[in-house]
Design an enzyme around this catalytic site. Structure first.
Site, mmCIF file in Angstrom:
data_model
loop_
_atom_site.group_PDB
_atom_site.id
_atom_site.type_symbol
_atom_site.label_atom_id
_atom_site.label_comp_id
_atom_site.label_asym_id
_atom_site.label_seq_id
_atom_site.Cartn_x
_atom_site.Cartn_y
_atom_site.Cartn_z
ATOM 1 N N ASP A 13 0.673 -1.072 0.098
ATOM 2 C CA ASP A 13 -0.066 -0.120 -0.099
ATOM 3 C C ASP A 13 0.934 1.264 -0.141
ATOM 4 O O ASP A 13 1.975 1.132 0.316
ATOM 5 C CB ASP A 13 -0.881 -0.030 1.123
ATOM 6 C CG ASP A 13 -1.612 1.287 1.568
ATOM 7 O OD1 ASP A 13 -2.399 1.754 0.403
ATOM 8 O OD2 ASP A 13 -1.606 1.606 2.426
ATOM 9 N N ASP A 15 -0.066 5.163 0.917
ATOM 10 C CA ASP A 15 -0.313 6.257 1.826
ATOM 11 C C ASP A 15 -0.180 5.269 3.286
ATOM 12 O O ASP A 15 -1.196 4.601 3.585
ATOM 13 C CB ASP A 15 -1.644 6.751 1.855
ATOM 14 C CG ASP A 15 -2.056 7.521 0.488
ATOM 15 O OD1 ASP A 15 -1.050 8.054 0.100
ATOM 16 O OD2 ASP A 15 -3.002 7.399 -0.035
HETATM 17 C C1 BG6 Z 1 -5.782 5.662 0.146
HETATM 18 C C2 BG6 Z 1 -5.922 6.304 1.286
HETATM 19 O O1 BG6 Z 1 -4.611 5.288 -0.059
HETATM 20 O O2 BG6 Z 1 -6.183 6.741 -0.940
HETATM 21 C C3 BG6 Z 1 -7.445 6.810 1.519
HETATM 22 O O3 BG6 Z 1 -5.646 5.561 2.402
HETATM 23 C C4 BG6 Z 1 -7.524 7.903 0.521
HETATM 24 O O4 BG6 Z 1 -7.448 7.782 2.600
HETATM 25 C C5 BG6 Z 1 -7.598 7.112 -1.177
HETATM 26 O O5 BG6 Z 1 -8.998 8.259 0.381
HETATM 27 C C6 BG6 Z 1 -7.921 7.930 -2.146
HETATM 28 O O6 BG6 Z 1 -6.903 8.898 -2.272
HETATM 29 P P1 BG6 Z 1 -6.708 10.011 -3.430
HETATM 30 O O7 BG6 Z 1 -5.301 10.514 -3.331
HETATM 31 O O8 BG6 Z 1 -7.318 9.551 -4.570
HETATM 32 O O9 BG6 Z 1 -7.823 11.068 -2.799
HETATM 33 MG MG MG Z 2 -2.634 3.170 3.751
#
Ligand code: BG6
Ligand code: MG
Length: 221
Positions: A13, A15
């Site tokens: 993953d 984030d």
């Molecule tokens: C995930 C995060 O990696 O990505 C979520 O953990 C987030 O919190 C999701 O909502 C979507 O992210 P983005 O950057 O497309 O808004």
């Molecule tokens: Mg994550």
């Protein structure tokens, strides 16, 4: 257990695993919630891990008193993303921790195939900012999937990109939804951060480099 499975690929993953962008998500949603007058705190924030931007907005709106049209919701989601991207633009290769860099390099030396499996549509931007845009063998992200975690789609895509079967892959996740997605996809999972604190996953990591000892038992040395 890892030994029995003969793991050949690792799906990370992004984030909260490779980089601390989970904190930037929190700050941007907090800013948005404050503007809306909705209650938002760290506990609610944990539910946003791994789920798509629009699903996050719905969670943030649970304590919002008014109602928003689909167009207004889209505007708020866009505004949140603009606030989030301001943080991303301050990131650089120096934002990658020494522990993460060492872990990735060592796993590469050991011959593992590696992929990103993230719900984020900002994945290409983040990887570029931290200098990893050419590092991974496959990337599955919010731009290539139709269902976000806990659906296994993103991890199945990543495994396919690596040319491996799900049972040959290990997923590294900080989100409850991500661990569930790995299980649904038939993959082993290692939890870190929030998910590790809950005791989720097949193994729990205090830091990413703990993975090196776990993998040693099945390393192709
Ligand atoms: C995930 C995060 O990696 O990505 C979520 O953990 C987030 O919190 C999701 O909502 C979507 O992210 P983005 O950057 O497309 O808004
Ligand atoms: Mg994550």
């Amino acid at each position: 257990m890892l030994k029995e499975r003969n793991i050949a690929g690792i799906i990370f993953d992004l984030d909260g695993v490779i980089c601390s962008t989970d904190e930037y998500h929190y700050l941007a949603w907090k800013f948005m919630a404050d503007e809306l007058g909705a209650r938002f705190d760290r506990t609610i924030n944990e539910r946003l891990r791994g789920v798509s931007r629009m699903e996050c907005l719905e969670i943030v709106l649970e304590t919002y008193q008014g109602t928003l049209s689909p167009e207004e919701k889209q505007r708020y989601a866009d505004k949140k993303n603009a606030a989030y991207q301001k943080h991303l633009l301050n990131m650089s290769p120096a934002s990658l921790s020494e522990d993460v860099r060492h872990t990735l390099d060592t796993l590469r030396e050991r011959g593992y195939r590696m992929a990103i499996g993230s719900s984020s549509k900002n994945t290409p931007l983040i990887l570029k900012q931290i200098g990893l845009d050419r590092f991974f063998d496959a990337v599955a992200d919010g731009n290539s999937i139709t269902k976000s975690k806990p659906d296994p789609e993103v991890f199945l895509q990543a495994a396919e990109g690596l040319g491996l079967k799900p049972e040959q892959c290990l997923v590294i996740e900080d989100a409850e939804a991500g661990i569930e997605a790995a299980q649904k996809g038939g993959m082993m999972s290692a939890a870190i951060g929030y998910a590790a604190g809950l005791g989720l996953g097949d193994i729990q990591l205090q830091k990413l480099s703990d993975l090196l000892d776990c993998m040693r038992i099945c390393a192709k040395l």
